[in-house]
Each structure stands twice: as structure tokens, then as C-alpha cells.
Design a protein around this motif. Sequence first.
Motif, PDB file in Angstrom:
ATOM      1  N   THR A  37     -11.078   4.847  -3.277  1.00 51.84           N
ATOM      2  CA  THR A  37     -11.847   6.116  -2.691  1.00 51.84           C
ATOM      3  C   THR A  37     -10.879   6.892  -1.911  1.00 51.84           C
ATOM      4  OG1 THR A  37     -13.897   5.178  -2.783  1.00 51.84           O
ATOM      5  CG2 THR A  37     -13.648   7.220  -1.756  1.00 51.84           C
ATOM      6  N   ALA A  38     -10.262   6.035  -1.092  1.00 56.04           N
ATOM      7  CA  ALA A  38      -8.958   6.647  -0.187  1.00 56.04           C
ATOM      8  C   ALA A  38      -8.152   5.366   0.130  1.00 56.04           C
ATOM      9  CB  ALA A  38      -9.563   7.039   1.097  1.00 56.04           C
ATOM     10  N   GLY A  39      -6.934   6.013   0.496  1.00 52.80           N
ATOM     11  CA  GLY A  39      -5.858   5.068   0.803  1.00 52.80           C
ATOM     12  C   GLY A  39      -4.862   4.843  -0.360  1.00 52.80           C
ATOM     13  N   THR A  40      -3.696   4.416  -0.327  1.00 54.29           N
ATOM     14  CA  THR A  40      -2.574   3.866  -1.010  1.00 54.29           C
ATOM     15  C   THR A  40      -2.354   2.712  -1.224  1.00 54.29           C
ATOM     16  OG1 THR A  40      -0.762   4.001   0.611  1.00 54.29           O
ATOM     17  CG2 THR A  40      -1.536   6.113  -0.319  1.00 54.29           C
ATOM     18  N   VAL A  41      -1.819   2.195  -2.552  1.00 48.58           N
ATOM     19  CA  VAL A  41      -1.234   0.908  -2.988  1.00 48.58           C
ATOM     20  C   VAL A  41       0.156   1.023  -3.741  1.00 48.58           C
ATOM     21  CG1 VAL A  41      -1.627  -1.182  -4.352  1.00 48.58           C
ATOM     22  CG2 VAL A  41      -3.430   0.130  -3.485  1.00 48.58           C
ATOM     23  N   ALA A  42       1.218   0.265  -3.032  1.00 47.07           N
ATOM     24  CA  ALA A  42       2.338   0.029  -3.541  1.00 47.07           C
ATOM     25  C   ALA A  42       2.693  -1.150  -3.799  1.00 47.07           C
ATOM     26  CB  ALA A  42       3.574   0.768  -2.372  1.00 47.07           C
ATOM     27  N   VAL A  43       3.403  -1.369  -5.128  1.00 47.66           N
ATOM     28  CA  VAL A  43       3.925  -2.504  -5.525  1.00 47.66           C
ATOM     29  C   VAL A  43       5.342  -2.398  -5.873  1.00 47.66           C
ATOM     30  CG1 VAL A  43       3.810  -4.608  -7.235  1.00 47.66           C
ATOM     31  CG2 VAL A  43       1.737  -3.407  -6.358  1.00 47.66           C
ATOM     32  N   ALA A  44       6.221  -3.342  -5.458  1.00 46.36           N
ATOM     33  CA  ALA A  44       7.668  -3.073  -5.517  1.00 46.36           C
ATOM     34  C   ALA A  44       8.233  -1.891  -5.194  1.00 46.36           C
ATOM     35  CB  ALA A  44       8.020  -3.580  -6.705  1.00 46.36           C
ATOM     36  N   GLY A  45       7.723  -1.172  -4.053  1.00 46.06           N
ATOM     37  CA  GLY A  45       7.828  -0.048  -3.837  1.00 46.06           C
ATOM     38  C   GLY A  45       7.530   1.353  -4.555  1.00 46.06           C
ATOM     39  N   GLN A  46       6.799   0.807  -5.429  1.00 47.19           N
ATOM     40  CA  GLN A  46       6.218   2.022  -6.321  1.00 47.19           C
ATOM     41  C   GLN A  46       4.588   2.324  -5.917  1.00 47.19           C
ATOM     42  OE1 GLN A  46       6.064   1.336 -10.675  1.00 47.19           O
ATOM     43  NE2 GLN A  46       6.586   3.752 -11.076  1.00 47.19           N
ATOM     44  N   ASP A  47       4.167   3.629  -5.627  1.00 44.63           N
ATOM     45  CA  ASP A  47       3.065   3.909  -5.290  1.00 44.63           C
ATOM     46  C   ASP A  47       2.113   4.276  -6.431  1.00 44.63           C
ATOM     47  OD1 ASP A  47       0.855   5.023  -4.182  1.00 44.63           O
ATOM     48  OD2 ASP A  47       1.430   6.806  -3.458  1.00 44.63           O
ATOM     49  N   LEU A  48       1.277   3.032  -6.972  1.00 43.66           N
ATOM     50  CA  LEU A  48       0.639   3.081  -8.071  1.00 43.66           C
ATOM     51  C   LEU A  48      -0.451   4.252  -7.821  1.00 43.66           C
ATOM     52  CD1 LEU A  48       0.145  -0.847  -8.452  1.00 43.66           C
ATOM     53  CD2 LEU A  48       1.882   0.749  -9.281  1.00 43.66           C
TER      54      LEU A  48
END
Length: 325
Positions: free
Chosen positions: A54-65
Motif C-alpha cells: 500500500t505504501a513504501g518501496t522494495v529494492a532487490v539488487a539495487g533495483q526498485d521493484l
Amino acid sequence: MIQASGLRKHYGETVALDGVDLHVREGEIYGVLGQSGAGKSTLLRCVNLLERPTAGTVAVAGQDLTALGDGELNRARQRIGMIHQHFALLSSRTVAGNVAFPLEVMGVPRAERRRRVAELLALVGLDGRGKDRPHQLSGGQKQRVGIARALAGNPSVLLSDEATSALDPATTQSILALLKRLNTELGLTILLITHEMDVVKTVCDSVAIMSGGRIEESGAVADLIRTPGARLTREIFPLPEPAPPGVVTLTFTGDPGRPVVSEVVRKFDVDVSILGGSIEELAGGSAGRLRVALDGAETGAALAYLRDCGLIVEVAGETREGRAA
């Protein structure tokens, strides 16, 4: 390798995640521990955006999914493998067919698929079982198929959603040993969800403890054990709480071979009574917690000596500065 910031997830009026921050280093096994309803599985699904937060960010290996469109997100997910609690195998396919399925989706040519499937089945200890059907396998073997399938796309991150909770204790240990070997040999970063403390003790380098959609504490397992008052320490070493006033709790990580209690008795005018304790083997080495009562004219000097030896010393009824609480 994984960085989640300010994650919130709402289902109507229900708040499943309430401002979660998660930081997983490359190459570590990171456990998320909590009881049913804590929000840990929702967190895992938000990491690969099977659930969009609903809010916030997720990055995996430096990439913002969270900033990707559908096509880019599908390509990014190919670098993130996932294994499930109840295996999620296709009953209509053979073992080899299950492992090959994501390779088919990615458009890998048939000859390359066959080579890769054989390689993966050997890696997880199922060499020669490719023609079997899922119903012919034990629970542990089914989970090995699930792990092989998760590795098909050469992921850098492996997500594990309660992967051992449906297995018996001996099989659980074999699957955890396999995950640890994959972590070491392939350099995989593994984020695993569990409600079992034994899983954390066996394989995890770091851990986050969740409750009510929030992370209560997190960090390297060894660091948390050495943190006075840490919940993880209390759960690994379940001594009666609170300790009676004046009773001393000693916590250590590393080699338990040095006889520090005997040294204290020899060096100082004190008597030491051992009230309880235990030693546990963790993924990063040994750790222990011992509860003792000290009596004698040199008790203060003895406690200072124990601290100088690298032990965490907590005296019930005192603050960390040694004043009466």
C-alpha cells in the motif's frame, strides 16, 4: 541485496504491515520469525511484489521493484526464486517437467532446458528421479523439487515461505542443510519465513522478529544475543524471567571452552552458585547463557573481570550503569 523501506500493506481495515524496514545483506541467510498473523508471509510476498504494498518501496539488487511496470517486473522476478510451504508442484507433470516449467516460460530452448534440469536435480540430490511424478515422492523430496524449480533461472535471491513447516524434524534438518549448502556454493541470498526458532538457530546469520505487522527487533543473530534484554536471547535461552534481585546472568558467543567461572572462584573472594543455563549451537558458532549467584567481599571485582573476559553481564535489579533500578 534486499532493502524494504516503510512498507505498509492494508486489506480493507486490516493492517498486515505497519511501516516495515528490512535490510538483507548480499550472501546472508536472513530469517523472519513470528507467529501466525504476524505479517511475515505478507512481507515475503511484498518483496517480489506478488503483493503490491500500500505504501513504501522494495529494492532487490539495487533495483526498485515498486517503480517497475509489469513487463520489467516479470523480468526482475526471474532473479528471485521462491519455495513454498506446501511445495506447489504440478501433479500433471513429472519431476523434470516441474523443474523445467519456469525455463519454458522464459523461452529457454529444449536442449538447454534438459541440460539445466539434469544439473539442478543432481544439485538437490534427486539425480535419476526426473521421470517420477510428485505423488511418488516423500515430503522432503517434493521440497527438493520445489527448490530445484526455484533455482532454474539462476536467481541471486531465494525466498522461502515456511519451507520446512510441513516436514518432520529429520527432513527439516536435511532441507536446512541443503539451503545452507546452496547459500555457500552459489552465493545465494536467502530470505526465509518461519515460526520455528530451531530454523533460526540452525541456518540464519541475521533475523527479524515480527509481531502485529511490525518488526520488534532485528540484526545479526550474534549481535542480538549479546544485546542485554533482547527478545531473541530470551527465546533461545528460556530462563525464568524476571531474575531475582542480585542474580547475575552471563551471556557469551564464541568458544565456550574457557572456564571463566572457575577462574573467578580462584582469583576472587567469592562463592558462585549456578542456578541454570544452557549452550546452543548456532549457524555462526556457539552461544550460551548462564544464571549465577555471587556472594563475597570481591563480588564487584569478579563482575568486572567477567566483563573484561568478553561476557555480557546483567545484574537483576540494577541498570546498565550499576545503579539500583
